[in-house]
Scaffold this motif. Structure first.
Motif, PDB file in Angstrom:
ATOM      1  N   ILE A 118       1.066  -1.631   0.260  1.00 23.84           N
ATOM      2  CA  ILE A 118      -0.100   0.311   0.401  1.00 23.84           C
ATOM      3  C   ILE A 118       1.008   1.355   0.174  1.00 23.84           C
ATOM      4  CG2 ILE A 118      -2.008  -0.562   1.231  1.00 23.84           C
ATOM      5  CD1 ILE A 118      -1.272  -0.051   3.750  1.00 23.84           C
ATOM      6  N   HIS A 119       2.339   0.949  -0.449  1.00 25.59           N
ATOM      7  CA  HIS A 119       3.131   2.268  -0.030  1.00 25.59           C
ATOM      8  C   HIS A 119       3.263   3.093  -1.430  1.00 25.59           C
ATOM      9  CE1 HIS A 119       4.195   0.417   3.225  1.00 25.59           C
ATOM     10  NE2 HIS A 119       3.246   0.772   4.422  1.00 25.59           N
ATOM     11  N   LEU A 165      10.425   2.155  -5.263  1.00 29.00           N
ATOM     12  CA  LEU A 165       9.551   1.730  -5.614  1.00 29.00           C
ATOM     13  C   LEU A 165       8.770   1.112  -4.513  1.00 29.00           C
ATOM     14  CD1 LEU A 165      11.229  -0.110  -8.535  1.00 29.00           C
ATOM     15  CD2 LEU A 165       9.500   1.641  -7.897  1.00 29.00           C
ATOM     16  N   ALA A 166       7.701   1.358  -4.149  1.00 24.87           N
ATOM     17  CA  ALA A 166       6.957   0.197  -3.192  1.00 24.87           C
ATOM     18  C   ALA A 166       7.436   1.087  -1.725  1.00 24.87           C
ATOM     19  CB  ALA A 166       7.832  -0.734  -3.167  1.00 24.87           C
ATOM     20  N   GLY A 167       7.919   2.571  -1.805  1.00 23.77           N
ATOM     21  CA  GLY A 167       7.593   3.322  -0.369  1.00 23.77           C
ATOM     22  C   GLY A 167       9.088   3.021   0.419  1.00 23.77           C
ATOM     23  N   VAL A 168      10.114   1.676  -0.352  1.00 21.55           N
ATOM     24  CA  VAL A 168      11.659   1.982   0.050  1.00 21.55           C
ATOM     25  C   VAL A 168      12.006   3.853   0.249  1.00 21.55           C
ATOM     26  CG1 VAL A 168      14.162   0.592  -0.110  1.00 21.55           C
ATOM     27  CG2 VAL A 168      11.476  -0.435  -0.405  1.00 21.55           C
ATOM     28  N   ASP A 169      12.736   3.643   1.563  1.00 17.57           N
ATOM     29  CA  ASP A 169      12.987   4.841   1.931  1.00 17.57           C
ATOM     30  C   ASP A 169      14.224   4.968   0.896  1.00 17.57           C
ATOM     31  OD1 ASP A 169      12.996   7.616   2.924  1.00 17.57           O
ATOM     32  OD2 ASP A 169      13.703   6.833   4.588  1.00 17.57           O
ATOM     33  N   PRO A 220      16.897  -2.017  -1.901  1.00 24.78           N
ATOM     34  CA  PRO A 220      16.914  -1.346  -0.571  1.00 24.78           C
ATOM     35  C   PRO A 220      18.406  -2.082   0.139  1.00 24.78           C
ATOM     36  CG  PRO A 220      15.292  -2.643  -1.322  1.00 24.78           C
ATOM     37  CD  PRO A 220      16.125  -2.332  -2.637  1.00 24.78           C
ATOM     38  N   GLU A 221      18.840  -1.393   0.995  1.00 26.40           N
ATOM     39  CA  GLU A 221      19.717  -1.681   2.067  1.00 26.40           C
ATOM     40  C   GLU A 221      20.031  -2.655   2.000  1.00 26.40           C
ATOM     41  OE1 GLU A 221      20.035   0.318   5.733  1.00 26.40           O
ATOM     42  OE2 GLU A 221      19.523   2.449   4.875  1.00 26.40           O
TER      43      GLU A 221
END
Lengths: 404, 314
Positions: free
Chosen positions: A116-117, A352-356, A387-388
């Protein structure tokens, strides 16, 4: 003028109320839902004199507001992600009908897996449809853009529907002080509903029956011409809005510390704030970098970007949406625009998908890009900021995965 | 409601040169619709034969304002139009959906069910030609058992989906069945529906010469035979009351019905089963099941004490 602390979603609802919308129809989807909840409350309390149609799907939501608008009403809907994709057919139909409409899109990733991000995959999937598409950076702009959307969409030079994008959760569910303009001022600025035709018993209009191929072709041509005309209208509306309500955003794009910049970040949506923060830090180190924030994806601000970027040494594009098998979506738009210029160009797919992706990461990427460009002009269409959790375990270019 | 033919408007609703096939039941139905409603209405037409029948833009072969709309959105676009008109103070404009059986019972069913449940003030007319005729006679959920289509070459194995019954189950204000074979009955039902506020549904049987494979001169006759054989009972459901339409009442008694073979043998789509008694028997059994349902509906939706007892025992 009243300043209230509002979520992005409530900012949308207040703008819709100020625009004196006649018909609202929507279907719930996270993170859009509180827009409709707030509008339902306003309508039931009598604060907004409108009809609410609580439909059974997004396909019906857009069809219902389209029907209402065809009858002569000012109409609004809102959705997100899968809801927007489910509407897709009606998205095209509404634009092709040249019926002014406004829709808020709370941007969100598309499944699977369910998520949902925020990212921009949903709204950019609509970019070929003929809608004017704008994306806001923060909640005040959400309100202002939504209000302006009615004026832009209903302008006879445009007569195309408009979506206003706001990032899921980052804006939709986060509060910030928002200045709500006075109703009287809005009434004097926003004219009564205008549209090219209405379908009513006396109008004898038939919309959408089969047309000769050549006429269908020319309707596409006229939409393209209206998109071009919309560029001027958007700039005008931004300017007059600034004069009346005290806020202008730069029209099609916002430039941040561009004046003496040699390197530019191109970015869209809420994380443009992070990019500005990164640029502030780099400016303290006398690194000449600026941010070009895309406010309108459609019409695409080609001329304006050429004007801003013609003296640039390099442009780094951040994309929160990717065209599978190609590059980030903004990157391909920027690359075709800057084709006449011989400058370094790089595209990064991230978030993507709200990854900060915070300001420090953006700062590091800018420095890396400048270093690469200073060593000799580069053209790197796609790199991914992983992503990290996965960084280091996979190459940043998906191309290299096959090579391994 | 009785219809006086002398009082029906003479105004032409369809232009010569519209793009319908010879013997088209939809153009018959549209003429009757206009005769019933006069001028104060707009039509919403989801994809189907009627999208094409209008002819080529910028002209139209139909004297009515029309919003053409994507296949699945007939009911929702109409609901929006009605709300739009009401919101700008035009409460008197009738919004009529004119949709095929696919646009109603298949791809458009979700939107239809939604509008019915919300009791949106529209008149929804399903023009049922029992297959996807516009795309070349493919089966729909409303194609009857045994019928040949271009996606059921040996005959459809399933029975017709009973949409009017499903609409009654929604508890809407008005549901009726009609046939283009009985114009005055259909006109009367449209007139009555237009007097009712809320959701109205009329299921109009529309025998298609091209898809059903019959002589285009026989459209009206086949529309009547569907009723006379008992295959397609005409009825009305209004505010919780159910009643057979007067001209269909006599077919409740099986001895008054025309043998179904008389209906089937006129249509090429049943050619492969006309000499198979076991297939005919299946269709006859289907007719029995339809009338059993009618019996139940008459008892259940009856204002008399008897009905209340029946409901209490369920």
């Amino acid at each position: 003028m009243v300043v209230k602390t509002l979520t992005g979603n409530y900012a949308v609802a207040y703008a819709v109320k100020l625009a004196r919308v006649n018909v609202v129809s929507a279907y719930p989807i996270t993170p859009q839902t509180t827009i409709v909840e707030k509008l339902s409350e306003m309508i039931e309390k009598g604060e907004l004199n409108a009809r609410m149609i609580r439909v059974e799907s997004e396909h019906s939501a857009l069809a219902a507001v389209y029907g209402a608008a065809s009858a002569g009403a000012r109409a609004f809907t809102a959705t997100s992600s899968h809801g927007l994709l489910y509407m897709h057919e009606v998205v095209w139909w509404a634009a092709g009908s040249r019926i002014p409409l406004v829709m808020a899109v709370v941007t969100r990733a598309i499944g699977p897996p369910w998520n949902i991000h925020v990212d921009h995959q949903d709204i950019l999937d609509q970019r070929d449809s003929g809608w004017i598409i704008a994306v806001a950076q923060e909640n005040q702009e959400v309100l202002d853009l939504t209000l302006q959307a009615f004026k832009i969409s209903e302008d006879p030079r445009v007569y195309l529907p408009m979506m206003v994008g706001l990032d899921g959760f980052i804006l939709s569910h986060t509060t910030a002080p928002v200045d709500i303009p006075d109703q009287e001022l809005v009434d004097s600025w926003l004219p009564p509903r205008r549209q090219p035709y209405i379908i009513a018993p006396e109008s004898e209009v038939v919309m959408g029956n089969i047309a000769p191929d050549e006429d269908h072709f020319m309707m596409r041509y006229s939409m393209a011409a209206s998109m071009e005309a919309a560029k001027k209208v958007i700039e005008e509306v931004d300017k007059e809005y600034g004069e009346i309500f005290g806020r202008s955003y730069g029209g099609l794009v916002e430039c941040y510390k561009c004046e003496d910049a040699e390197y530019f970040v191109v970015i869209m949506g809420s994380w443009a704030g992070d990019a500005k923060k990164a640029v502030d830090t780099l400016r303290e180190q006398n690194i000449p970098v600026g941010v070009v924030r895309i406010r309108f994806v459609r019409p695409w601000p080609r001329e304006k970007l050429l004007e801003i970027l013609s003296g640039a040494k390099g442009v780094l594009v951040f994309d929160r949406a990717v065209s599978m098998g190609s590059t980030g979506i903004l990157f391909s738009e920027v690359a075709q625009t800057l084709y006449p210029l011989n400058i370094s160009l790089k595209g990064l797919v991230a978030g993507l998908a709200g990854v900060d992706v915070g300001p420090s990461r953006i700062e590091a990427e800018i420095l890396k890009f400048i270093k690469q460009a200073e060593e000799g002009a580069i053209y790197t269409p796609t790199e991914w900021i992983l992503p990290e959790k996965y960084a280091g375990r996979y190459p940043s270019s998906p191309k290299e995965v096959i090579a391994k | 409601m009785t219809v006086n033919i002398k009082r029906i408007p003479k105004k032409k609703f369809l232009m010569p040169g519209n793009a319908a096939c010879p013997g088209c039941p939809e153009t018959m139905g549209m003429r009757y619709l206009k005769m019933a409603l006069g001028d104060n209405f707009v039509m919403v037409i989801p994809a189907g034969c009627s999208s094409v029948i209008q002819g080529i833009a910028p002209r139209s072969g139909i004297y009515a304002p029309i919003l053409n709309i994507v296949f699945a959105a007939g009911a929702s676009a109409a609901a929006g139009m009605k709300a739009g008109f009401e919101s700008i103070g035009r409460k008197d404009v009738e919004v009529v959906v004119w949709a095929g059986d696919g646009g109603t019972g298949d791809i458009g069913f979700q939107a239809l069910s939604g509008a019915a449940e919300r009791d949106d003030d529209i008149l929804y007319i399903c023009v049922d030609n029992e297959a996807y005729m516009n795309t070349g006679i493919q089966r729909s959920s409303l194609t009857p058992y045994g019928a040949w289509t271009t996606t059921t070459w040996t005959g459809k194995r399933e029975h017709k989906k009973n949409i009017p019954l499903i609409m009654i189950a929604h508890g809407v204000k008005y549901v009726a069945t009609a046939s283009v074979g009985y114009p005055t009955d259909f006109i009367a039902k449209v007139k009555k529906a237009s007097q009712i506020r809320g959701f109205k549904y009329i299921h109009l049987l529309a025998p298609c010469p091209v898809g059903w494979r019959f002589d285009p001169a026989l459209t009206g006759e086949i529309g009547q035979l569907a009723v006379k054989t008992g295959l397609f009972p005409l009825y009305e459901y209004e505010n919780g009351k159910f009643q057979l339409s007067p001209l269909a009442r006599r077919y409740k008694d099986p001895s008054n019905r025309v043998p179904v073979v008389e209906y089937l043998k006129l249509q090429g789509r049943y050619k492969h089963l006309i000499n198979k008694p076991e297939e005919i028997k299946k269709i006859e059994e289907y007719i029995e099941s339809i009338w059993y349902m009618i019996d139940v509906l008459e008892k259940a939706f009856n204002p008399k004490e008897e009905a209340r007892k029946l409901l209490g025992s369920l």
